[in-house]
Scaffold this active site. Structure first.
Site, short mmCIF file in Angstrom:
data_model
loop_
_atom_site.label_atom_id
_atom_site.label_comp_id
_atom_site.label_asym_id
_atom_site.label_seq_id
_atom_site.Cartn_x
_atom_site.Cartn_y
_atom_site.Cartn_z
CG ASN A 1 -6.53 -0.35 1.54
OD1 ASN A 1 -5.80 0.21 0.71
ND2 ASN A 1 -6.05 -1.11 2.52
CB CYS B 1 -0.92 0.04 1.22
SG CYS B 1 -2.08 -1.32 1.26
CG HIS C 1 -3.00 3.57 3.27
ND1 HIS C 1 -3.33 3.41 1.95
CD2 HIS C 1 -3.16 2.35 3.84
CE1 HIS C 1 -3.67 2.16 1.72
NE2 HIS C 1 -3.58 1.49 2.86
O1 UT7 Z 1 -3.59 -1.69 3.95
C1 UT7 Z 1 -3.59 -2.75 4.86
C2 UT7 Z 1 -4.91 -3.39 4.87
N1 UT7 Z 1 -5.41 -3.86 6.12
C3 UT7 Z 1 -6.09 -3.15 7.01
O2 UT7 Z 1 -6.16 -1.98 6.95
C4 UT7 Z 1 -6.78 -3.86 8.13
C5 UT7 Z 1 -6.74 -3.16 9.44
N2 UT7 Z 1 -7.74 -3.73 10.30
C6 UT7 Z 1 -9.03 -3.32 10.29
O3 UT7 Z 1 -9.36 -2.40 9.56
C7 UT7 Z 1 -10.02 -3.97 11.22
O4 UT7 Z 1 -9.33 -4.81 12.13
C8 UT7 Z 1 -11.09 -4.81 10.46
C9 UT7 Z 1 -12.02 -3.87 9.71
C10 UT7 Z 1 -10.42 -5.77 9.49
C11 UT7 Z 1 -11.94 -5.59 11.44
O5 UT7 Z 1 -12.52 -4.70 12.39
P1 UT7 Z 1 -12.50 -5.07 13.94
O6 UT7 Z 1 -13.20 -4.00 14.65
O7 UT7 Z 1 -11.05 -5.32 14.31
O8 UT7 Z 1 -13.37 -6.37 13.99
P2 UT7 Z 1 -12.98 -7.81 14.54
O9 UT7 Z 1 -11.99 -8.47 13.66
O10 UT7 Z 1 -12.68 -7.69 16.01
O11 UT7 Z 1 -14.34 -8.58 14.41
C12 UT7 Z 1 -15.48 -8.24 15.20
C13 UT7 Z 1 -16.63 -9.16 14.84
C14 UT7 Z 1 -16.25 -10.64 14.82
O12 UT7 Z 1 -17.35 -11.38 15.28
P3 UT7 Z 1 -17.40 -11.92 16.80
O13 UT7 Z 1 -16.19 -12.78 16.96
O14 UT7 Z 1 -17.36 -10.69 17.66
O15 UT7 Z 1 -18.69 -12.66 16.85
C15 UT7 Z 1 -16.03 -10.92 13.35
O16 UT7 Z 1 -16.26 -12.28 13.02
O17 UT7 Z 1 -17.09 -8.85 13.52
C16 UT7 Z 1 -17.08 -10.05 12.73
N3 UT7 Z 1 -16.77 -9.67 11.36
C17 UT7 Z 1 -17.71 -9.27 10.48
N4 UT7 Z 1 -19.03 -9.17 10.58
C18 UT7 Z 1 -19.72 -8.74 9.49
C19 UT7 Z 1 -15.54 -9.60 10.76
N5 UT7 Z 1 -15.67 -9.17 9.49
C20 UT7 Z 1 -17.00 -8.97 9.30
C21 UT7 Z 1 -17.76 -8.52 8.19
N6 UT7 Z 1 -19.10 -8.41 8.35
N7 UT7 Z 1 -17.19 -8.18 7.02
#
Ligand code: UT7
Length: 373
Positions: free
Chosen positions: A279, A111, A249
């Site tokens: 992104n 990125c 970014h």
């Molecule tokens: O350029 C580099 C690219 N990468 C990034 O920028 C990623 C950086 N990370 C992030 O932006 C965030 O960590 C994410 C957006 C990927 C995830 O957000 P989060 O607030 O860290 O969510 P989480 O992983 O803690 O997940 C929370 C819940 C989980 O369910 P449970 O375990 O609480 O029941 C996930 O399974 O949300 C669930 N979940 C979703 N639900 C609906 C994860 N992805 C999704 C989804 N839709 N797409």
């Protein structure tokens, strides 16, 4: 010493829009979850190659600078999604532009590739190796997206943008940068199935699977960009209050908020595009820069801060002092060919091709997890 002014800018967004509602037709996700956790509402899906998007962006940047392709000494193609591995992609842009006098190199730091490319071209201009460069940030992620993995499929989009850099005696352009890499975290963002390491493992090329530890990436992204921003401000003898606009970014709105609040810049001085484009990896910062100029948010003499992170995990922050001109010298009629399919139709076709390939090859041959970091 000579400086390198940004004299032209141009973007190329493919027209097909994939909304959160489109994603929820085949993924267990909702508009509400995506918007509240990331800020994203929609992203673009390209119907053309990465080189085609990059070429249109470069043509627009050249017209904006009042330059012809023949004026350019170097093309830097910043990306991690090449149409082909060999030949390189910058050579494809050189050919399409007709910029026969230009050297052509690819830079891949994921990125952050546009900003690392900016550093590379800036350094070459300042040493006198070249006088003019086109630096491109482009990404075509949709063909290798792991569309059935909701952890990643909701976050990314396709796009391209470019700038023209030219030698200048005025102290403008890139004032300083901080570059780095948190390599012990390189395993937290990996696209399996792209690259030679998979060649002897019966992997269906292009049948990609993403290793993606969202929370780890989030944490290191914030820490890395805050540190890099502080370091580059210090190098340039600037305070956060000297920054007129942050062009970060755009991976997640919450990451941006955390970075700018810790850096000490209010959100009113931050350019945001994440809601509309998601992104776009290497294309993200230059697209946001172009839109900031188009919206009149970059004033003559403005000081810009551009923090970024990406796979690797590479991190960086750049400070740019803008020149006097914030309007294009010229325009071009360069356009992408018409797109006659919806984004959802294109994504459905990609998913179907991958499923077919997996079945034909005996299934279960997805790229294995690597036992090395
Ligand atoms: O350029 C580099 C690219 N990468 C990034 O920028 C990623 C950086 N990370 C992030 O932006 C965030 O960590 C994410 C957006 C990927 C995830 O957000 P989060 O607030 O860290 O969510 P989480 O992983 O803690 O997940 C929370 C819940 C989980 O369910 P449970 O375990 O609480 O029941 C996930 O399974 O949300 C669930 N979940 C979703 N639900 C609906 C994860 N992805 C999704 C989804 N839709 N797409």
């Amino acid at each position: 010493m000579t400086h390198a002014a940004i004299t032209g800018w141009g973007k190329c967004l493919p027209p097909a829009v994939l909304t959160n509602a489109d994603l929820s037709t085949f993924l267990d996700t909702t508009d509400d979850w995506i918007a509240s956790r990331t800020g994203l509402r929609e992203r673009r899906v390209s119907h053309v190659s990465a080189i085609e998007m990059a070429t249109v962006a470069a043509r627009r940047a050249l017209a904006c600078a009042g330059r012809e392709p023949g004026d350019i000494d170097l093309i830097v193609y910043g990306s991690c999604s090449n149409d082909e591995q060999v030949p390189n992609s910058a050579s494809g842009v050189q050919l399409a532009l007709g910029a026969r006098g230009a050297a052509a190199m690819d830079v891949n730091t994921a990125c952050t590739s546009f900003l690392y490319g900016l550093s590379t071209a800036n350094a070459m201009i300042r040493t006198g190796a070249i006088r003019r460069a086109v630096v491109i940030g482009v990404e075509l992620i949709s063909p290798y997206m792991d569309w059935d993995n909701r952890n990643v499929a909701v976050l990314f989009g396709d796009g391209a943008a470019a700038v023209v850099l030219e030698a200048s005696d005025a102290p403008i352009g890139l004032l300083g940068e901080q570059l780095g890499c948190v390599a012990e975290q390189r395993h937290v963002l990996r696209v399996r199935g792209m690259g030679c390491v998979y060649a002897n493992r019966d992997v269906v090329l292009g049948d990609t699977a993403w290793d993606f530890e969202g929370q780890e990436i989030f944490k290191h992204a914030v820490q890395g960009m805050v540190r890099a921003s502080a370091a580059v401000l210090d190098k340039c003898g600037l305070e956060a209050s000297d920054i007129d606009l942050v062009v970060p970014h755009q991976a997640n709105l919450r990451i941006i908020e955390a970075v700018v609040s810790r850096t000490g810049v209010p959100m009113e001085r931050v350019m945001l595009t994440v809601q509309r484009y998601g992104n776009m990896s290497a294309a993200t910062v230059p697209v946001a820069l172009v839109e900031a100029i188009e919206e009149g948010r970059v004033r003559p003499g403005a000081t810009l801060l551009m923090p970024a992170f990406g796979g690797g995990l590479t991190v960086c922050a750049h400070v740019v002092r803008w020149g006097d001109r914030v309007t294009p010298l010229g325009t071009t009629d360069a356009e992408l060919p018409r797109c006659d399919r919806s984004a959802l139709e294109m994504v459905t076709a990609i998913r179907a091709r991958k499923a077919d390939a997996a079945v034909r090859s005996g299934a279960g041959l997805r790229a294995p997890r690597l036992d090395v970091r």
